[in-house]
Motif scaffolding. Structure first.
Motif, short mmCIF file in Angstrom:
data_model
loop_
_atom_site.label_atom_id
_atom_site.label_comp_id
_atom_site.label_asym_id
_atom_site.label_seq_id
_atom_site.Cartn_x
_atom_site.Cartn_y
_atom_site.Cartn_z
N GLN A 104 42.72 36.09 -95.35
CA GLN A 104 41.78 35.22 -94.67
C GLN A 104 40.22 36.56 -93.55
O GLN A 104 39.15 35.99 -94.31
CB GLN A 104 42.54 34.38 -93.50
N LEU A 105 40.66 36.96 -93.66
CA LEU A 105 39.58 38.11 -92.21
C LEU A 105 39.17 39.05 -93.35
O LEU A 105 37.79 39.08 -93.20
CB LEU A 105 40.02 39.47 -91.46
N ILE A 137 31.88 41.20 -87.07
CA ILE A 137 32.92 40.59 -88.19
C ILE A 137 33.38 41.90 -88.88
O ILE A 137 35.17 41.78 -88.96
CB ILE A 137 31.68 40.08 -89.03
N THR A 138 32.26 42.32 -88.56
CA THR A 138 33.19 43.90 -89.47
C THR A 138 34.05 44.49 -88.27
O THR A 138 35.42 45.21 -89.01
CB THR A 138 31.68 44.88 -89.83
N LEU A 139 33.68 44.82 -87.91
CA LEU A 139 34.70 45.00 -86.92
C LEU A 139 36.38 45.02 -86.57
O LEU A 139 37.63 45.48 -86.58
CB LEU A 139 34.16 45.37 -85.02
N GLY A 140 36.08 42.79 -86.71
CA GLY A 140 37.34 42.75 -86.47
C GLY A 140 37.94 43.00 -87.79
O GLY A 140 39.75 42.99 -87.50
N VAL A 141 37.80 42.49 -89.02
CA VAL A 141 38.17 42.83 -90.11
C VAL A 141 39.35 44.16 -90.31
O VAL A 141 40.40 44.31 -90.14
CB VAL A 141 37.76 42.66 -91.02
N LEU A 143 40.17 46.42 -87.74
CA LEU A 143 40.78 46.39 -86.29
C LEU A 143 41.93 45.75 -86.75
O LEU A 143 43.45 46.24 -86.78
CB LEU A 143 40.01 45.31 -85.18
N ASN A 144 42.22 44.75 -86.99
CA ASN A 144 43.23 43.46 -87.74
C ASN A 144 43.66 44.87 -88.89
O ASN A 144 44.95 44.88 -88.79
CB ASN A 144 42.49 42.19 -88.72
N GLY A 283 40.71 41.70 -82.61
CA GLY A 283 40.45 42.02 -84.62
C GLY A 283 40.14 40.57 -84.98
O GLY A 283 38.89 40.32 -85.38
N ILE A 284 41.00 39.25 -85.27
CA ILE A 284 40.87 37.82 -85.56
C ILE A 284 39.44 37.32 -84.35
O ILE A 284 38.53 36.37 -85.33
CB ILE A 284 42.46 37.27 -85.09
N LEU A 285 40.33 37.28 -82.98
CA LEU A 285 38.74 36.98 -82.24
C LEU A 285 37.47 37.69 -82.19
O LEU A 285 36.86 36.84 -82.17
CB LEU A 285 39.60 36.64 -80.62
#
Length: 313
Positions: A104-105, A137-141, A143-144, A283-285
């Motif tokens: 999803q991410l 957006i990119t950083l969260g993806v 990180l996850n 990462g999701i947040l």
């Protein structure tokens, strides 16, 4: 769905349409994941089934006068149909190979890639505020993905290809709708059978046709019913998206999309027991914050554009 909605009041029609889209959009992810995990049904064959059922559904819709088909030159939509095959197939392969959270991410990366394509090849400009929302957006993806215990190279390759082809498809769909003066259902009515034909030629090269794991293999009744049901749900996703875009505001559509994003993530962890670390949750947040910011600034700019047009003499 359209006939059922016609008999309801305006507000009730919107609620029913949103509920159909909510349930179908979330269900298609979980049903497909269930098919891969519990039945091992071949990916491209499942995609082909979805395309065929989508075309049959659209054929019934045009017979019911839900939309009017428009004659289109096949040569002008060949590349679009090919990208449609790649977008659905690679997205499904990503779902098959990754946890639902990572799947999803990864899809959220479509927005930055679309902006990159439109900036590089279509010379479209974006404000600094819009560009800055791509950072979370990119950083969260990243990180996850980094802290995902089920992280694997194959899943990453499929997710990356899925994002690239999906971004191309979305850019081309917008361009083709404008060029050919058609709506999404009229375009999909020609795309679906053309894409089915391409996949029909390719499937035997990559997946068995008969025997164990083939489309004509010894599948249980439950497996076949689930596959056919997933095709119907996939069609409902397309139909309900078209209806929502035509009957609600951009704000409603986008906000509803974020709600589905969150529900799908939660459902993946509950139904398939996908592991979730604190860093993945951050990462999701982070990605969700970036998506919400992007939507907020994009809608603000659209409203400002409308205001400027209205003020012109």
């Amino acid at each position: 769905m359209a006939e059922m909605l016609l008999g309801l009041s305006a507000n009730r029609r919107i609620i029913v349409g949103l509920l159909v889209n909510l349930l179908s959009s979330i269900c298609i992810v979980f049903i497909n994941k269930w098919i891969y995990v519990h039945y091992g049904f071949p990916n491209m064959t499942l995609t082909l089934v979805h395309f065929v059922i989508t075309y049959l559904g659209l054929y019934i819709c045009q017979k019911m006068d839900i939309f009017a088909p428009k004659s289109l030159p096949i040569r002008k939509i060949v590349w679009l149909a090919l990208s449609f095959c790649g977008f659905v197939a690679f997205t499904n392969l990503s779902l098959q190979s990754n946890s639902i959270g990572t799947y999803q991410l990864a899809k959220a990366m479509t927005t930055p890639v679309i902006i990159l394509i439109q900036t590089t090849y279509y010379k479209k400009t974006f404000s600094t505020k819009i560009k800055l929302t791509l950072v979370p957006i990119t950083l969260g993806v990243i990180l996850n993905s980094y802290y995902d215990v089920r992280f694997n190279l194959q899943g990453t390759v499929f997710a990356t290809l899925g994002v690239l082809v999906t971004s191309l498809y979305q850019v081309w769909v917008g361009a083709k709708q404008h060029e050919l003066q058609v709506n999404s259902m009229q375009l999909l009515y020609y795309q679906a059978p053309l894409s089915s034909g391409f996949l029909l030629c390719v499937v035997p090269l990559f997946e068995p046709v008969t025997g164990e794991g083939g489309i004509f293999g010894p599948w249980s009744t439950a497996a076949l019913v689930t596959v056919l049901f997933s095709g119907v749900v996939a069609f409902l996703v397309n139909l309900s998206i078209y209806w929502i875009i035509g009957n609600t505001s951009a704000v409603t559509y986008n906000m509803f999309g974020h709600f589905k994003f969150c529900i799908t993530l939660v459902g993946g962890y509950v139904l398939f027991h996908d592991p979730l670390s604190l860093n993945q949750a951050l990462g999701i947040l982070c990605t969700l914050a970036g998506i919400l910011s992007y939507t907020h600034f994009k809608l603000m700019e659209q409203e400002e554009g409308k205001s400027r047009l209205a003020q012109r003499p």
